[in-house]
Design an enzyme around this catalytic site. Sequence first.
Site, PDB file in Angstrom:
ATOM      1  N   SER A 129       0.841  -1.199   0.000  1.00 52.94           N
ATOM      2  CA  SER A 129       0.000   0.000   0.000  1.00 52.94           C
ATOM      3  C   SER A 129       0.872   1.243   0.000  1.00 52.94           C
ATOM      4  CB  SER A 129      -0.889   0.017   1.244  1.00 52.94           C
ATOM      5  OG  SER A 129      -1.511   1.283   1.385  1.00 52.94           O
ATOM      6  N   TYR A 142      -2.807  -1.300   9.786  1.00 53.71           N
ATOM      7  CA  TYR A 142      -2.717  -1.539   8.336  1.00 53.71           C
ATOM      8  C   TYR A 142      -1.361  -1.063   7.788  1.00 53.71           C
ATOM      9  CZ  TYR A 142      -4.262  -1.198   3.403  1.00 53.71           C
ATOM     10  OH  TYR A 142      -4.394  -1.316   2.042  1.00 53.71           O
TER      11      TYR A 142
HETATM   12  N1  LIG Z   1      -8.046   0.200  -3.284  1.00 49.32           N
HETATM   13  C1  LIG Z   1      -7.000   0.900  -2.917  1.00 49.32           C
HETATM   14  O1  LIG Z   1      -6.939   2.122  -3.108  1.00 49.32           O
HETATM   15  C2  LIG Z   1      -5.839   0.226  -2.235  1.00 49.32           C
HETATM   16  C3  LIG Z   1      -4.791   1.055  -1.779  1.00 49.32           C
HETATM   17  C4  LIG Z   1      -3.706   0.457  -1.163  1.00 49.32           C
HETATM   18  C5  LIG Z   1      -3.635  -0.913  -1.024  1.00 49.32           C
HETATM   19  N2  LIG Z   1      -4.658  -1.693  -1.473  1.00 49.32           N
HETATM   20  C6  LIG Z   1      -4.505  -3.152  -1.300  1.00 49.32           C
HETATM   21  O2  LIG Z   1      -4.854  -3.800  -2.505  1.00 49.32           O
HETATM   22  C7  LIG Z   1      -5.351  -5.118  -2.205  1.00 49.32           C
HETATM   23  C8  LIG Z   1      -6.694  -5.305  -2.876  1.00 49.32           C
HETATM   24  O3  LIG Z   1      -7.604  -4.346  -2.330  1.00 49.32           O
HETATM   25  P1  LIG Z   1      -8.959  -3.908  -3.032  1.00 49.32           P
HETATM   26  O4  LIG Z   1      -8.993  -2.436  -3.004  1.00 49.32           O
HETATM   27  O5  LIG Z   1      -9.144  -4.644  -4.293  1.00 49.32           O
HETATM   28  O6  LIG Z   1      -9.986  -4.391  -1.911  1.00 49.32           O
HETATM   29  P2  LIG Z   1     -11.283  -5.317  -1.972  1.00 49.32           P
HETATM   30  O7  LIG Z   1     -11.843  -5.237  -0.603  1.00 49.32           O
HETATM   31  O8  LIG Z   1     -12.105  -4.956  -3.144  1.00 49.32           O
HETATM   32  O9  LIG Z   1     -10.674  -6.769  -2.216  1.00 49.32           O
HETATM   33  C9  LIG Z   1      -9.955  -7.439  -1.230  1.00 49.32           C
HETATM   34  C10 LIG Z   1     -10.263  -8.923  -1.351  1.00 49.32           C
HETATM   35  O10 LIG Z   1      -9.493  -9.609  -0.346  1.00 49.32           O
HETATM   36  C11 LIG Z   1     -10.334 -10.619   0.213  1.00 49.32           C
HETATM   37  N3  LIG Z   1      -9.893 -10.968   1.553  1.00 49.32           N
HETATM   38  C12 LIG Z   1      -9.945 -10.194   2.667  1.00 49.32           C
HETATM   39  N4  LIG Z   1      -9.514 -10.878   3.721  1.00 49.32           N
HETATM   40  C13 LIG Z   1      -9.187 -12.121   3.268  1.00 49.32           C
HETATM   41  C14 LIG Z   1      -8.708 -13.293   3.898  1.00 49.32           C
HETATM   42  N5  LIG Z   1      -8.467 -13.337   5.213  1.00 49.32           N
HETATM   43  N6  LIG Z   1      -8.502 -14.393   3.137  1.00 49.32           N
HETATM   44  C15 LIG Z   1      -8.762 -14.381   1.804  1.00 49.32           C
HETATM   45  N7  LIG Z   1      -9.214 -13.297   1.156  1.00 49.32           N
HETATM   46  C16 LIG Z   1      -9.443 -12.187   1.887  1.00 49.32           C
HETATM   47  C17 LIG Z   1     -11.722  -9.998   0.239  1.00 49.32           C
HETATM   48  O11 LIG Z   1     -12.741 -10.990   0.370  1.00 49.32           O
HETATM   49  C18 LIG Z   1     -11.756  -9.245  -1.082  1.00 49.32           C
HETATM   50  O12 LIG Z   1     -12.281 -10.057  -2.115  1.00 49.32           O
HETATM   51  C19 LIG Z   1      -5.419  -5.205  -0.696  1.00 49.32           C
HETATM   52  O13 LIG Z   1      -4.266  -5.874  -0.221  1.00 49.32           O
HETATM   53  C20 LIG Z   1      -5.408  -3.757  -0.258  1.00 49.32           C
HETATM   54  O14 LIG Z   1      -4.895  -3.622   1.054  1.00 49.32           O
HETATM   55  C21 LIG Z   1      -5.755  -1.157  -2.066  1.00 49.32           C
END
Ligand SMILES: NC(=O)c1ccc[n+]([C@@H]2O[C@H](COP(=O)([O-])OP(=O)(O)OC[C@H]3O[C@@H](n4cnc5c(N)ncnc54)[C@H](O)[C@@H]3O)[C@@H](O)[C@H]2O)c1
Length: 239
Positions: A129, A142
């Site tokens: 992130s 986080y």
């Molecule tokens: N969206 C953003 O702006 C952003 C920014 C920084 C980092 N991220 C990171 O990107 C990655 C994807 O995030 P996203 O925005 O697509 O979020 P999202 O919530 O749309 O998707 C995350 C997925 O992870 C799954 N998940 C959560 N806990 C889990 C577990 N214990 N076991 C298995 N699966 C699990 C959820 O069911 C979900 O399908 C994450 O690691 C998030 O921290 C996202």
Amino acid sequence: MTAPTKTAIVTGGGSGIGQAIAKRLRADGYSVATLDLRPVHDDDLAFTADVTDATAVLAAHAAVREKLGPVTVLVNAAGLDGFKRFADLSFQEWQRVIDVNLHGVFHCVQSVLPDMLDAGWGRIVNISSSSAHSGQPFMAHYVSAKSAVNGLTKALALELGPAGITVNAVPPGFIDTPMLRGAEQKRLLGGSVEDHIKRTPVRRVGQPEDIAAACAFLISEEAGYITGQILGVNGGRNT
Ligand SMILES: NC(=O)c1ccc[n+]([C@@H]2O[C@H](COP(=O)([O-])OP(=O)(O)OC[C@H]3O[C@@H](n4cnc5c(N)ncnc54)[C@H](O)[C@@H]3O)[C@@H](O)[C@H]2O)c1
């Protein structure tokens, strides 16, 4: 050496960034299995498992292996955010966020590593992130977990490079997914997504496909000399 099999596991593949990565890798010719808490109904290569559960991860990996062959590509995109004042954060809340974001990566890498070592080739991409770079108030758990993922990426890159395995991290910044919109709805972003776009140098919100494109490159043969790197994909919000 070229990839012996083109089989990938994408964790968090049920939503947002992970889903876009799985779609992109399939389009690039990989056999892709997703691993997520939430099943994807129309996809028989979607496995339900909690990445914090080592036994469940091993079982899912074994099922993938049986169906698609040894796994040589792993993208760790499963993630859980959390917003709370540090003074009010319980140890259980701290632990769950660290468990999913950091220990989940540990379990998944440990599970697939034997396949990659046998193949003498592997690609691991960890989705961390941009908050690990900038810090973020009310997200101490986080930010700590994602910073540790960046550190783990560097350590593993040095350890696994001689075995033909590259390990890189992609820290997303402000990507339009259910996670981001959920935080916006709860008024946890310090303004709307639109407000943030005005402060983003490229003047748009990131799309999951932006992260998928970076992953596709890092996984490709031509990225074989790139390892231990943290490739920010954030529209210039962090440089
Ligand atoms: N969206 C953003 O702006 C952003 C920014 C920084 C980092 N991220 C990171 O990107 C990655 C994807 O995030 P996203 O925005 O697509 O979020 P999202 O919530 O749309 O998707 C995350 C997925 O992870 C799954 N998940 C959560 N806990 C889990 C577990 N214990 N076991 C298995 N699966 C699990 C959820 O069911 C979900 O399908 C994450 O690691 C998030 O921290 C996202």
